[in-house]
Design a protein around this motif. Structure first.
Motif, PDB file in Angstrom:
ATOM      1  N   ASP A 134      29.481  72.206  59.980  1.00 42.97           N
ATOM      2  CA  ASP A 134      28.216  71.996  59.270  1.00 42.97           C
ATOM      3  C   ASP A 134      27.496  73.293  58.948  1.00 42.97           C
ATOM      4  O   ASP A 134      26.446  73.265  58.281  1.00 42.97           O
ATOM      5  N   LEU A 152      20.199  70.372  56.795  1.00 39.44           N
ATOM      6  CA  LEU A 152      20.295  69.226  57.702  1.00 39.44           C
ATOM      7  C   LEU A 152      19.072  69.116  58.590  1.00 39.44           C
ATOM      8  O   LEU A 152      18.675  68.005  58.978  1.00 39.44           O
ATOM      9  N   VAL A 167      16.693  67.231  56.498  1.00 46.66           N
ATOM     10  CA  VAL A 167      17.073  65.817  56.510  1.00 46.66           C
ATOM     11  C   VAL A 167      16.571  65.158  57.785  1.00 46.66           C
ATOM     12  O   VAL A 167      16.016  64.044  57.762  1.00 46.66           O
ATOM     13  N   GLN A 168      16.742  65.852  58.918  1.00 51.66           N
ATOM     14  CA  GLN A 168      16.293  65.282  60.179  1.00 51.66           C
ATOM     15  C   GLN A 168      14.770  65.119  60.202  1.00 51.66           C
ATOM     16  O   GLN A 168      14.246  64.134  60.736  1.00 51.66           O
ATOM     17  N   GLU A 204      14.034  62.094  58.266  1.00 50.08           N
ATOM     18  CA  GLU A 204      14.363  60.926  59.090  1.00 50.08           C
ATOM     19  C   GLU A 204      13.227  60.637  60.077  1.00 50.08           C
ATOM     20  O   GLU A 204      12.860  59.476  60.302  1.00 50.08           O
ATOM     21  N   ALA A 212      23.319  63.003  52.624  1.00 47.15           N
ATOM     22  CA  ALA A 212      22.522  62.709  53.820  1.00 47.15           C
ATOM     23  C   ALA A 212      21.052  62.496  53.512  1.00 47.15           C
ATOM     24  O   ALA A 212      20.332  61.902  54.315  1.00 47.15           O
ATOM     25  N   ASN A 244      28.669  68.237  53.310  1.00 45.26           N
ATOM     26  CA  ASN A 244      27.215  68.083  53.290  1.00 45.26           C
ATOM     27  C   ASN A 244      26.659  68.326  51.892  1.00 45.26           C
ATOM     28  O   ASN A 244      25.702  67.672  51.484  1.00 45.26           O
TER      29      ASN A 244
END
Length: 522
Positions: A173, A180, A183-184, A187, A223, A301
């Protein structure tokens, strides 16, 4: 929003975020008006707005994907910003690899409020920056726009975008870890923002400079699907990502700078973060200057370039604002610095050459500009050409790509900030100058907006536009027409005024379109 109040309250926070403490019973059940609460989080009040600072949204090991954190089991103090990402500069800030924290400002932490949510990603390319900057504190935007504002810190530079995948599957990754992280964070917003009075079904991502580029990149990432419902980028575009070959060469340059053998990941994992930061001084083998780390086309990704050969189809359902300033490069090519000192017609082409990202003969460029604008000074020509040949083409490509997209795609709206700084006459309308207007932080350190009537009116218009997009999926200015071809309708923002103009820099756009634009870092 023209009647929105703009005051000069100071926003002061102290200390860093404290960790969650255990409690036998939910200690946040008893609410205190002096200490606003949202679920387990205890915040502070800034004027009429509740602020919750330094909330952890994820954890991550070095060069590994972020992991979500479990829900707190006890009260969490959220009254101080978390540490920022390791980087060169900003030595007066607390830096740590453990930097995955976000901040929330809300008019009322009432789960029934369901206000639109605006999530901000900071600039600084992919190398530096932080949302602890007073320009991007969210209290005034939350109050004046009646929205929930979230600002996010994430991993940067080699920690977030170093490409180590060739040296082991455990680093698969790498190259996109910073993305990412975002993205988290999104989320976390989807799962938790209702406790702060936000609507998880109305989340708008917005960002300036590198923050805008991060959003453009998210728009091509599987994602990120469904995590935000509108987007706005301010002087931040990402047409193409870094190719894996270039990314590998940059990693090699970095490793050479810190004296680590290629592929010796155990040493790299054990070095102190400060040593890795020192390696950021390595020379970039592709661009020159300091080494660049940014998103990598890893085919997992990030399975395609964000806006090449077209706009990523997976994001066409997201309505979008794209904006730039008229004099972008006046912010980072100092009008009082060595590049402009002694500038005249005899040396302008030579000085222009390293500042543009489109491979045209600078002598030809200067001749064309002089023929078109015979009354311009060398300095005015220099800044117009560097802005149009470096900082603006990406926005044109992105806007045109979305306008060409298939039927049913959501609309795009484009703005150009023309209001010159009243604080520094040599600055014009430069890169970053739209930040205080959108956040309402006109009097914050680092703002060039001034605090007079023109600044207040400009801020009210931009807040109305951005919060309208978050609230309804279209800007909150009734006269702002969508961007279509061939008209290229653009909202030109002046000194307290706005006007729709068709293709406002058509001649410059066509001049620079005679050769391809190369995204820096690709």
């Amino acid at each position: 929003m023209s009647g929105a109040r703009i005051d000069r309250r100071a926003f002061v926070v102290a200390g860093m975020a404290a960790g969650a403490g255990a409690a036998a019973a939910p200690a946040w059940a008893a609410r205190s008006p002096a200490r606003p609460q949202a679920g387990p989080y205890r915040g502070l009040r800034t004027g009429t707005v509740a602020a919750f600072l330094g909330i952890r949204y994820a954890r991550a090991s070095r060069f590994a994907a972020p992991r979500p954190v479990p829900a707190p089991t006890g009260p969490v103090d959220a009254t101080g910003f978390g540490p920022i990402a390791p980087q060169l500069g900003l030595q007066d800030h607390s830096q740590s690899e453990d930097c995955l924290f976000l901040n929330v400002w809300t008019p009322d932490a009432n789960p029934r409020a369901r206000r639109p949510v605006m999530v901000y990603f900071h600039g600084g390319a992919y190398t530096s920056g932080t949302v602890t900057d007073p320009l991007t504190h969210g209290h005034r935007l939350a109050e004046q726009g009646d929205v929930v504002v979230v600002t996010v810190n994430q991993r940067l530079n080699v920690f977030g975008y170093g490409w180590f995948s060739p040296w082991g599957d455990r680093f698969a990754d790498s190259g996109n870890l910073g993305q990412l992280d975002l993205v988290q964070a999104l989320e976390w917003v989807r799962a938790n923002i209702d406790a702060f009075g936000g609507d998880p079904a109305r989340v708008m991502a917005f960002g300036q400079s590198g923050g805008g580029a991060k959003i453009a990149t998210l728009m091509a990432m599987p994602a990120a699907d469904g995590l935000f419902h509108a987007a706005a980028t301010m002087s931040g575009q990402q047409v193409t990502a870094s190719g894996p070959a270039n990314a590998r060469e940059r990693t090699r340059a970095f490793l050479g700078e810190i004296g680590v053998r290629e592929g010796d990941m155990e040493t790299l994992l054990s070095l102190p973060a400060e040593r890795l930061v020192e390696g950021l001084a390595a020379r970039d083998p592709i661009l020159g200057g300091r080494v660049y780390f940014g998103p990598v086309l890893d085919m997992t990704n990030l399975p395609r370039h964000p806006f090449w050969p077209d706009a990523a189809p997976r994001s066409l359902h997201v309505p979008m604002i794209l904006g730039n300033t008229r004099d972008e490069t006046r912010a980072f090519i100092d009008p009082r610095g060595p590049v402009l000192t002694g500038l005249d017609w005899s040396n302008i082409a030579e000085r222009l050459a390293p500042q543009i990202r489109i491979d045209l003969d600078p002598r030809w460029v200067v001749a064309r500009y002089r023929a078109r604008y015979p009354d311009w000074s060398p300095a005015r020509l220099f800044y117009a050409a560097t802005t149009a040949g470096r900082s603006w083409p990406g926005q044109v490509i992105e806007a045109d790509a979305r306008a060409r997209a298939r039927a049913g795609a959501q609309a795009t709206w484009v703005y150009q900030l023309d209001r010159p700084s009243p604080v520094d006459p040599l600055r014009g309308a430069a890169h970053t100058d739209d930040i205080p207007y959108v956040f309402g932080t006109l009097d914050a350190p680092g703002s060039y907006s001034g605090t007079g009537g023109g600044a207040a009116e400009t801020s009210a218009a931009m807040i109305a536009a951005f919060t309208g997009l978050a609230r309804t999926g279209r800007p909150g200015l009734a006269h702002w027409d969508a961007y279509r071809l061939p008209e290229r309708a653009t909202l030109v923002i002046g000194d307290g005024s706005t006007a729709m103009v068709a293709d406002p820099r058509r001649w410059e756009r066509e001049l620079w379109a005679t050769a391809p634009y190369i995204q820096p870092g690709s």
